[in-house]
Design an enzyme around this catalytic site. Sequence first.
Site, PDB file in Angstrom:
ATOM      1  N   THR A   1       0.814  -1.217   0.000  1.00  0.00           N
ATOM      2  CA  THR A   1       0.000   0.000   0.000  1.00  0.00           C
ATOM      3  C   THR A   1       0.846   1.266   0.000  1.00  0.00           C
ATOM      4  O   THR A   1       1.989   1.257   0.485  1.00  0.00           O
ATOM      5  CB  THR A   1      -0.918  -0.007   1.248  1.00  0.00           C
ATOM      6  N   ASP A   2       0.266   2.348  -0.473  1.00  0.00           N
ATOM      7  CA  ASP A   2       0.957   3.643  -0.413  1.00  0.00           C
ATOM      8  C   ASP A   2       1.016   4.195   1.009  1.00  0.00           C
ATOM      9  O   ASP A   2       1.786   5.121   1.294  1.00  0.00           O
ATOM     10  CB  ASP A   2       0.290   4.663  -1.357  1.00  0.00           C
ATOM     11  N   GLU A   3       0.204   3.609   1.928  1.00  0.00           N
ATOM     12  CA  GLU A   3       0.157   4.162   3.293  1.00  0.00           C
ATOM     13  C   GLU A   3       1.474   3.990   4.034  1.00  0.00           C
ATOM     14  O   GLU A   3       1.701   4.651   5.046  1.00  0.00           O
ATOM     15  CB  GLU A   3      -0.981   3.507   4.092  1.00  0.00           C
TER      16      GLU A   3
ATOM     17  N   TYR B   1      -2.101  -0.305  11.063  1.00  0.00           N
ATOM     18  CA  TYR B   1      -2.200  -1.000   9.763  1.00  0.00           C
ATOM     19  C   TYR B   1      -0.986  -0.703   8.899  1.00  0.00           C
ATOM     20  O   TYR B   1      -0.313  -1.613   8.409  1.00  0.00           O
ATOM     21  CB  TYR B   1      -3.486  -0.582   9.039  1.00  0.00           C
TER      22      TYR B   1
ATOM     23  N   LYS C   1       2.041  -3.171   7.489  1.00  0.00           N
ATOM     24  CA  LYS C   1       2.343  -3.370   6.055  1.00  0.00           C
ATOM     25  C   LYS C   1       3.793  -2.963   5.761  1.00  0.00           C
ATOM     26  O   LYS C   1       4.483  -3.607   4.967  1.00  0.00           O
ATOM     27  CB  LYS C   1       1.378  -2.562   5.173  1.00  0.00           C
TER      28      LYS C   1
HETATM   29  P1  NAD Z   1      -9.723  -7.279   2.343  1.00  0.00           P
HETATM   30  O1  NAD Z   1      -9.735  -6.949   3.792  1.00  0.00           O
HETATM   31  O2  NAD Z   1     -10.937  -6.992   1.520  1.00  0.00           O
HETATM   32  O3  NAD Z   1      -9.403  -8.833   2.137  1.00  0.00           O
HETATM   33  C1  NAD Z   1      -8.406  -9.497   2.862  1.00  0.00           C
HETATM   34  C2  NAD Z   1      -8.585 -10.997   2.637  1.00  0.00           C
HETATM   35  O4  NAD Z   1      -7.523 -11.684   3.351  1.00  0.00           O
HETATM   36  C3  NAD Z   1      -9.901 -11.547   3.165  1.00  0.00           C
HETATM   37  O5  NAD Z   1     -10.491 -12.409   2.208  1.00  0.00           O
HETATM   38  C4  NAD Z   1      -9.508 -12.294   4.425  1.00  0.00           C
HETATM   39  O6  NAD Z   1     -10.364 -13.400   4.699  1.00  0.00           O
HETATM   40  C5  NAD Z   1      -8.096 -12.743   4.068  1.00  0.00           C
HETATM   41  N1  NAD Z   1      -7.265 -12.977   5.273  1.00  0.00           N
HETATM   42  C6  NAD Z   1      -7.129 -12.161   6.352  1.00  0.00           C
HETATM   43  N2  NAD Z   1      -6.297 -12.718   7.242  1.00  0.00           N
HETATM   44  C7  NAD Z   1      -5.894 -13.908   6.729  1.00  0.00           C
HETATM   45  C8  NAD Z   1      -5.029 -14.928   7.178  1.00  0.00           C
HETATM   46  N3  NAD Z   1      -4.399 -14.860   8.375  1.00  0.00           N
HETATM   47  N4  NAD Z   1      -4.832 -15.994   6.375  1.00  0.00           N
HETATM   48  C9  NAD Z   1      -5.447 -16.092   5.167  1.00  0.00           C
HETATM   49  N5  NAD Z   1      -6.302 -15.155   4.697  1.00  0.00           N
HETATM   50  C10 NAD Z   1      -6.516 -14.077   5.479  1.00  0.00           C
HETATM   51  O7  NAD Z   1      -8.451  -6.541   1.749  1.00  0.00           O
HETATM   52  P2  NAD Z   1      -8.253  -5.809   0.336  1.00  0.00           P
HETATM   53  O8  NAD Z   1      -8.785  -4.434   0.432  1.00  0.00           O
HETATM   54  O9  NAD Z   1      -8.736  -6.722  -0.728  1.00  0.00           O
HETATM   55  O10 NAD Z   1      -6.656  -5.711   0.298  1.00  0.00           O
HETATM   56  C11 NAD Z   1      -5.878  -6.792  -0.220  1.00  0.00           C
HETATM   57  C12 NAD Z   1      -4.406  -6.441  -0.102  1.00  0.00           C
HETATM   58  O11 NAD Z   1      -4.136  -5.258  -0.845  1.00  0.00           O
HETATM   59  C13 NAD Z   1      -3.940  -6.158   1.318  1.00  0.00           C
HETATM   60  O12 NAD Z   1      -2.646  -6.698   1.476  1.00  0.00           O
HETATM   61  C14 NAD Z   1      -3.912  -4.633   1.412  1.00  0.00           C
HETATM   62  O13 NAD Z   1      -2.938  -4.209   2.339  1.00  0.00           O
HETATM   63  C15 NAD Z   1      -3.523  -4.283  -0.004  1.00  0.00           C
HETATM   64  N6  NAD Z   1      -4.001  -2.965  -0.495  1.00  0.00           N
HETATM   65  C16 NAD Z   1      -5.316  -2.621  -0.380  1.00  0.00           C
HETATM   66  C17 NAD Z   1      -5.754  -1.416  -0.916  1.00  0.00           C
HETATM   67  C18 NAD Z   1      -7.208  -0.996  -0.850  1.00  0.00           C
HETATM   68  O14 NAD Z   1      -7.525   0.129  -1.261  1.00  0.00           O
HETATM   69  N7  NAD Z   1      -8.122  -1.837  -0.410  1.00  0.00           N
HETATM   70  C19 NAD Z   1      -4.842  -0.555  -1.538  1.00  0.00           C
HETATM   71  C20 NAD Z   1      -3.490  -0.936  -1.619  1.00  0.00           C
HETATM   72  C21 NAD Z   1      -3.089  -2.162  -1.099  1.00  0.00           C
HETATM   73  O1  DAU Z   2      -4.172   3.963   0.429  1.00  0.00           O
HETATM   74  C1  DAU Z   2      -4.403   2.575   0.329  1.00  0.00           C
HETATM   75  C2  DAU Z   2      -5.248   2.128   1.502  1.00  0.00           C
HETATM   76  O2  DAU Z   2      -6.569   2.574   1.246  1.00  0.00           O
HETATM   77  C3  DAU Z   2      -5.228   0.618   1.716  1.00  0.00           C
HETATM   78  O3  DAU Z   2      -3.919   0.212   2.042  1.00  0.00           O
HETATM   79  C4  DAU Z   2      -6.206   0.212   2.828  1.00  0.00           C
HETATM   80  O4  DAU Z   2      -6.248  -1.197   2.940  1.00  0.00           O
HETATM   81  C5  DAU Z   2      -7.573   0.742   2.470  1.00  0.00           C
HETATM   82  O5  DAU Z   2      -8.495   0.441   3.502  1.00  0.00           O
HETATM   83  C6  DAU Z   2      -7.531   2.235   2.222  1.00  0.00           C
HETATM   84  O6  DAU Z   2      -7.227   2.965   3.455  1.00  0.00           O
HETATM   85  P1  DAU Z   2      -7.979   4.327   3.832  1.00  0.00           P
HETATM   86  O7  DAU Z   2      -7.912   4.524   5.282  1.00  0.00           O
HETATM   87  O8  DAU Z   2      -7.517   5.423   2.931  1.00  0.00           O
HETATM   88  O9  DAU Z   2      -9.469   3.907   3.339  1.00  0.00           O
HETATM   89  P2  DAU Z   2     -10.908   4.171   3.979  1.00  0.00           P
HETATM   90  O10 DAU Z   2     -11.910   3.797   2.935  1.00  0.00           O
HETATM   91  O11 DAU Z   2     -11.055   3.583   5.345  1.00  0.00           O
HETATM   92  O12 DAU Z   2     -10.935   5.759   4.129  1.00  0.00           O
HETATM   93  C7  DAU Z   2     -10.730   6.599   3.006  1.00  0.00           C
HETATM   94  C8  DAU Z   2     -10.789   8.028   3.507  1.00  0.00           C
HETATM   95  O13 DAU Z   2     -12.140   8.324   3.901  1.00  0.00           O
HETATM   96  C9  DAU Z   2      -9.930   8.292   4.719  1.00  0.00           C
HETATM   97  O14 DAU Z   2      -9.400   9.610   4.631  1.00  0.00           O
HETATM   98  C10 DAU Z   2     -10.904   8.197   5.886  1.00  0.00           C
HETATM   99  C11 DAU Z   2     -12.207   8.691   5.273  1.00  0.00           C
HETATM  100  N1  DAU Z   2     -13.446   8.083   5.813  1.00  0.00           N
HETATM  101  C12 DAU Z   2     -13.541   6.738   5.885  1.00  0.00           C
HETATM  102  C13 DAU Z   2     -14.683   6.134   6.357  1.00  0.00           C
HETATM  103  C14 DAU Z   2     -14.783   4.625   6.474  1.00  0.00           C
HETATM  104  C15 DAU Z   2     -14.510   8.907   6.179  1.00  0.00           C
HETATM  105  O15 DAU Z   2     -14.427  10.134   6.093  1.00  0.00           O
HETATM  106  N2  DAU Z   2     -15.647   8.312   6.648  1.00  0.00           N
HETATM  107  C16 DAU Z   2     -15.778   6.962   6.780  1.00  0.00           C
HETATM  108  O16 DAU Z   2     -16.839   6.472   7.250  1.00  0.00           O
END
Ligand code: NAD
Ligand code: DAU
Length: 359
Positions: free
Chosen positions: A132-134, A158, A162
């Site tokens: 992730t970019d975080e 988180y 990561k």
């Molecule tokens: P998600 O939370 O939707 O899915 C995570 C999945 O991993 C789930 O299916 C869960 O059951 C599985 N899991 C959790 N713990 C586990 C374990 N111990 N063993 C096996 N499986 C397990 O997550 P996502 O949003 O699909 O993100 C996927 C990946 O991409 C993550 O590594 C996250 O850090 C990264 N990522 C997410 C975003 C985003 O915007 N969502 C952006 C950049 C990177």
């Molecule tokens: O940047 C990549 C990341 O993006 C991933 O690594 C994470 O897994 C993914 O969850 C996401 O993180 P964020 O914290 O950016 O996503 P989230 O959707 O939780 O929040 C996006 C923005 O919106 C953040 O600034 C918080 C704000 N927010 C979020 C929620 C859930 C609100 O204002 N209200 C809300 O109810």
Amino acid sequence: MILVTGGAGFIGGNFVLDWIEELGEPVVNLDALTYAGNLETLASLAGDKRHIFERGDICDRALVDRLLATHRPRAIVHFAAESHVDRSIHGPAEFIRTNVQGTFTLLEAARAYWNSLEGEAKAAFRFHHVSTDEVYGSLGPDDAPFTETHAYEPNSPYSASKAASDHLVRAWYHTYGLPVVTTNCSNNYGPYHFPEKLIPLMIVNALAGKPLPIYGDGQNVRDWLYVKDHCSAIRTVLARGRLGETYNIGGWNEKPNIEIVRTVCALLDELRPSPEGSYSRLITYVKDRPGHDRRYAIDARKVERELGWRPAETFESGIRKTIAWYLANPEWVANVQSGSYREWVSTNYGERDTTGERA
Ligand code: NAD
Ligand code: DAU
């Protein structure tokens, strides 16, 4: 075939569907089915022999060893993680366990497996770490976007977990020569997104007439990428990325949260108008997230320059597709909201051996 971890989650699930559609190559999908894992996302693959589902934990070394020995994948694409920042604030332990210990376990299993390979198979093997970019922390309003050489400055449990996993992956390349690539991506959005994250939460709350909670002043900025574009970036880096390198993946779509929510409301007003007036009436400012990163922005020029990857969707096209998907799939949404997708999991898996093969 390839081994995917976390393939029942949001991005992993989209990736499995995309991979089989685009390449037709079989996938072994290892997922623990936590609250974020949803096999309904993969319902279209029921009975398809190219998808082998294994319920299990990435911290279970014996299970991972068995899967590698049985299926002999040419690559591991590692998505499995605890992914929600707010949950990491309330309960960080599971983030350390899965994101750090789990990645360590996978790396060790991958190293033993890779060492057992020879010739072409050994040369071709890849471990693709999805990150992730975080990990780069927070930018000021005039700072340049994150490049791959930006310092790691994670601010939430988180992002710290990561960052730790990224460091382990890097070390396994430099110390043991494990053939790794890492991608650091910005915020994804699209179909099958669990409604704890901003965009799907706003869609489902608006349709239910519930408040749309905006943290703080709504001016926090994120870069947004349509999930199918993330899948194509991973396919590209897995196929042609240089070993040991990291690639930033982003959508060139920096937007403040309030603008995202107003766009969601405007599209819902157009596609599913409410008799009570614009959905924007539901916008409610709430207490800020502790340690809330102000701005993320991704410089994705390296992946474009070296590998020719660029996102296909603009934010305008991607968000329209996303809202259309949520409107067309009320059953998926209802099952997630009612929790019945979890009941299905306990009914089906509660009393079973958790290592059996299922399609
Ligand atoms: P998600 O939370 O939707 O899915 C995570 C999945 O991993 C789930 O299916 C869960 O059951 C599985 N899991 C959790 N713990 C586990 C374990 N111990 N063993 C096996 N499986 C397990 O997550 P996502 O949003 O699909 O993100 C996927 C990946 O991409 C993550 O590594 C996250 O850090 C990264 N990522 C997410 C975003 C985003 O915007 N969502 C952006 C950049 C990177
Ligand atoms: O940047 C990549 C990341 O993006 C991933 O690594 C994470 O897994 C993914 O969850 C996401 O993180 P964020 O914290 O950016 O996503 P989230 O959707 O939780 O929040 C996006 C923005 O919106 C953040 O600034 C918080 C704000 N927010 C979020 C929620 C859930 C609100 O204002 N209200 C809300 O109810």
